[in-house]
Design a protein around this motif. Structure first.
Motif, PDB file in Angstrom:
ATOM      1  N   PRO A  39       0.818  -1.220   0.000  1.00 42.36           N
ATOM      2  CA  PRO A  39       0.000   0.000   0.000  1.00 42.36           C
ATOM      3  C   PRO A  39       0.851   1.270   0.000  1.00 42.36           C
ATOM      4  O   PRO A  39       0.467   2.273  -0.595  1.00 42.36           O
ATOM      5  CB  PRO A  39      -0.816  -0.098   1.286  1.00 42.36           C
ATOM      6  N   ALA A  40       1.998   1.231   0.684  1.00 41.75           N
ATOM      7  CA  ALA A  40       2.869   2.408   0.757  1.00 41.75           C
ATOM      8  C   ALA A  40       4.294   1.955   1.040  1.00 41.75           C
ATOM      9  O   ALA A  40       4.531   0.852   1.516  1.00 41.75           O
ATOM     10  CB  ALA A  40       2.400   3.355   1.855  1.00 41.75           C
ATOM     11  N   CYS A  41       5.245   2.848   0.753  1.00 41.02           N
ATOM     12  CA  CYS A  41       6.654   2.559   1.029  1.00 41.02           C
ATOM     13  C   CYS A  41       6.889   2.593   2.532  1.00 41.02           C
ATOM     14  O   CYS A  41       6.428   3.508   3.216  1.00 41.02           O
ATOM     15  CB  CYS A  41       7.544   3.592   0.330  1.00 41.02           C
ATOM     16  N   GLY A  42       7.620   1.632   3.039  1.00 38.26           N
ATOM     17  CA  GLY A  42       7.912   1.578   4.464  1.00 38.26           C
ATOM     18  C   GLY A  42       8.965   2.580   4.902  1.00 38.26           C
ATOM     19  O   GLY A  42       9.093   2.856   6.090  1.00 38.26           O
ATOM     20  N   VAL A  43       9.714   3.151   3.971  1.00 39.30           N
ATOM     21  CA  VAL A  43      10.783   4.090   4.320  1.00 39.30           C
ATOM     22  C   VAL A  43      10.324   5.536   4.173  1.00 39.30           C
ATOM     23  O   VAL A  43      10.400   6.329   5.107  1.00 39.30           O
ATOM     24  CB  VAL A  43      12.039   3.827   3.445  1.00 39.30           C
ATOM     25  N   CYS A  44       9.824   5.896   3.003  1.00 39.93           N
ATOM     26  CA  CYS A  44       9.463   7.300   2.755  1.00 39.93           C
ATOM     27  C   CYS A  44       7.963   7.557   2.807  1.00 39.93           C
ATOM     28  O   CYS A  44       7.537   8.705   2.803  1.00 39.93           O
ATOM     29  CB  CYS A  44      10.013   7.773   1.406  1.00 39.93           C
ATOM     30  N   GLY A  45       7.152   6.508   2.845  1.00 39.76           N
ATOM     31  CA  GLY A  45       5.709   6.673   2.943  1.00 39.76           C
ATOM     32  C   GLY A  45       4.987   6.955   1.642  1.00 39.76           C
ATOM     33  O   GLY A  45       3.818   7.333   1.663  1.00 39.76           O
ATOM     34  N   LEU A  46       5.640   6.786   0.497  1.00 44.92           N
ATOM     35  CA  LEU A  46       4.997   7.023  -0.793  1.00 44.92           C
ATOM     36  C   LEU A  46       3.796   6.097  -0.952  1.00 44.92           C
ATOM     37  O   LEU A  46       3.898   4.886  -0.791  1.00 44.92           O
ATOM     38  CB  LEU A  46       5.977   6.794  -1.946  1.00 44.92           C
ATOM     39  N   ASP A  47       2.634   6.672  -1.253  1.00 42.54           N
ATOM     40  CA  ASP A  47       1.413   5.914  -1.459  1.00 42.54           C
ATOM     41  C   ASP A  47       1.464   5.286  -2.850  1.00 42.54           C
ATOM     42  O   ASP A  47       1.582   5.984  -3.855  1.00 42.54           O
ATOM     43  CB  ASP A  47       0.213   6.850  -1.341  1.00 42.54           C
ATOM     44  N   TYR A  48       1.370   3.957  -2.898  1.00 42.02           N
ATOM     45  CA  TYR A  48       1.447   3.245  -4.174  1.00 42.02           C
ATOM     46  C   TYR A  48       0.089   3.093  -4.855  1.00 42.02           C
ATOM     47  O   TYR A  48      -0.059   2.279  -5.763  1.00 42.02           O
ATOM     48  CB  TYR A  48       2.053   1.851  -3.983  1.00 42.02           C
ATOM     49  N   SER A  49      -0.899   3.879  -4.460  1.00 46.25           N
ATOM     50  CA  SER A  49      -2.215   3.735  -5.080  1.00 46.25           C
ATOM     51  C   SER A  49      -2.196   4.138  -6.560  1.00 46.25           C
ATOM     52  O   SER A  49      -3.074   3.745  -7.315  1.00 46.25           O
ATOM     53  CB  SER A  49      -3.247   4.570  -4.326  1.00 46.25           C
ATOM     54  N   PHE A  50      -1.204   4.904  -6.968  1.00 50.08           N
ATOM     55  CA  PHE A  50      -1.077   5.288  -8.378  1.00 50.08           C
ATOM     56  C   PHE A  50      -0.621   4.127  -9.244  1.00 50.08           C
ATOM     57  O   PHE A  50      -0.793   4.137 -10.453  1.00 50.08           O
ATOM     58  CB  PHE A  50      -0.067   6.435  -8.541  1.00 50.08           C
ATOM     59  N   ALA A  51      -0.026   3.112  -8.640  1.00 46.74           N
ATOM     60  CA  ALA A  51       0.625   2.026  -9.381  1.00 46.74           C
ATOM     61  C   ALA A  51      -0.407   1.088  -9.997  1.00 46.74           C
ATOM     62  O   ALA A  51      -1.122   0.381  -9.297  1.00 46.74           O
ATOM     63  CB  ALA A  51       1.550   1.251  -8.456  1.00 46.74           C
ATOM     64  N   ASP A  52      -0.497   1.125 -11.307  1.00 47.09           N
ATOM     65  CA  ASP A  52      -1.366   0.216 -12.031  1.00 47.09           C
ATOM     66  C   ASP A  52      -0.647  -0.192 -13.310  1.00 47.09           C
ATOM     67  O   ASP A  52      -0.752   0.467 -14.339  1.00 47.09           O
ATOM     68  CB  ASP A  52      -2.701   0.885 -12.361  1.00 47.09           C
ATOM     69  N   ALA A  53       0.112  -1.273 -13.210  1.00 42.67           N
ATOM     70  CA  ALA A  53       0.867  -1.730 -14.368  1.00 42.67           C
ATOM     71  C   ALA A  53      -0.032  -2.461 -15.358  1.00 42.67           C
ATOM     72  O   ALA A  53       0.321  -2.608 -16.529  1.00 42.67           O
ATOM     73  CB  ALA A  53       2.010  -2.638 -13.921  1.00 42.67           C
ATOM     74  N   GLY A  54      -1.186  -2.913 -14.910  1.00 37.58           N
ATOM     75  CA  GLY A  54      -2.114  -3.604 -15.798  1.00 37.58           C
ATOM     76  C   GLY A  54      -1.500  -4.865 -16.396  1.00 37.58           C
ATOM     77  O   GLY A  54      -0.828  -5.632 -15.711  1.00 37.58           O
ATOM     78  N   ASP A  55      -1.735  -5.070 -17.672  1.00 40.29           N
ATOM     79  CA  ASP A  55      -1.210  -6.245 -18.366  1.00 40.29           C
ATOM     80  C   ASP A  55       0.136  -5.977 -19.032  1.00 40.29           C
ATOM     81  O   ASP A  55       0.670  -6.850 -19.704  1.00 40.29           O
ATOM     82  CB  ASP A  55      -2.198  -6.703 -19.440  1.00 40.29           C
TER      83      ASP A  55
END
Length: 127
Positions: A39-55
């Motif tokens: 869900p987020a980076c454990g070091v800097c806290g970046l929210d990975y909700s933008f991450a959608d690599a799809g197919d």
């Protein structure tokens, strides 16, 4: 995607993506398991909700592994003409190993490139 207000030195998206590290800080792990994105980076806290690599990663894996395995299988067939069972024993495990080895790395790479290029879902502006 929300605007990134943190100040971190730029990291190379190719190196952090292939290693499965955070695209912002380069230190935190991106994956929680084999392919599940945290869900987020454990070091800097970046929210990975933008991450959608799809197919995308699967398509690249199919193209790369298909090129390698089919090329080698055709070369072996033309030069040595082995029995069918030899092809099965050689190419099925090779395709499986290469696919599993490349899938995580390419997914991390595409997510890191998404972050670096601020890629988002396409929108149509209607006035």
């Amino acid at each position: 995607m929300s605007k990134d207000e943190a100040h971190y030195p730029p990291v190379d998206p190719v190196s952090v993506g292939l290693r499965g590290r955070c695209p912002r800080c380069g230190d935190g792990a991106m994956f929680d398991g084999f392919l599940k994105v945290k869900p987020a980076c454990g070091v800097c806290g970046l929210d990975y909700s933008f991450a959608d690599a799809g197919d995308g990663p699967a398509v690249f894996v199919i193209m790369i592994v298909g090129f390698i395995v089919v090329g080698l299988a055709l070369w072996m067939e033309v030069n040595y003409s082995p029995a069918l069972w030899v092809h099965l024993i050689l190419w099925i495990p090779l395709a499986t190993i290469l696919s599993l080895g490349l899938l995580r790395s390419l997914k991390g790479l595409l997510i890191a490139l998404q972050y670096r290029n601020k890629a988002a879902e396409g929108r149509i502006d209607r006035d």
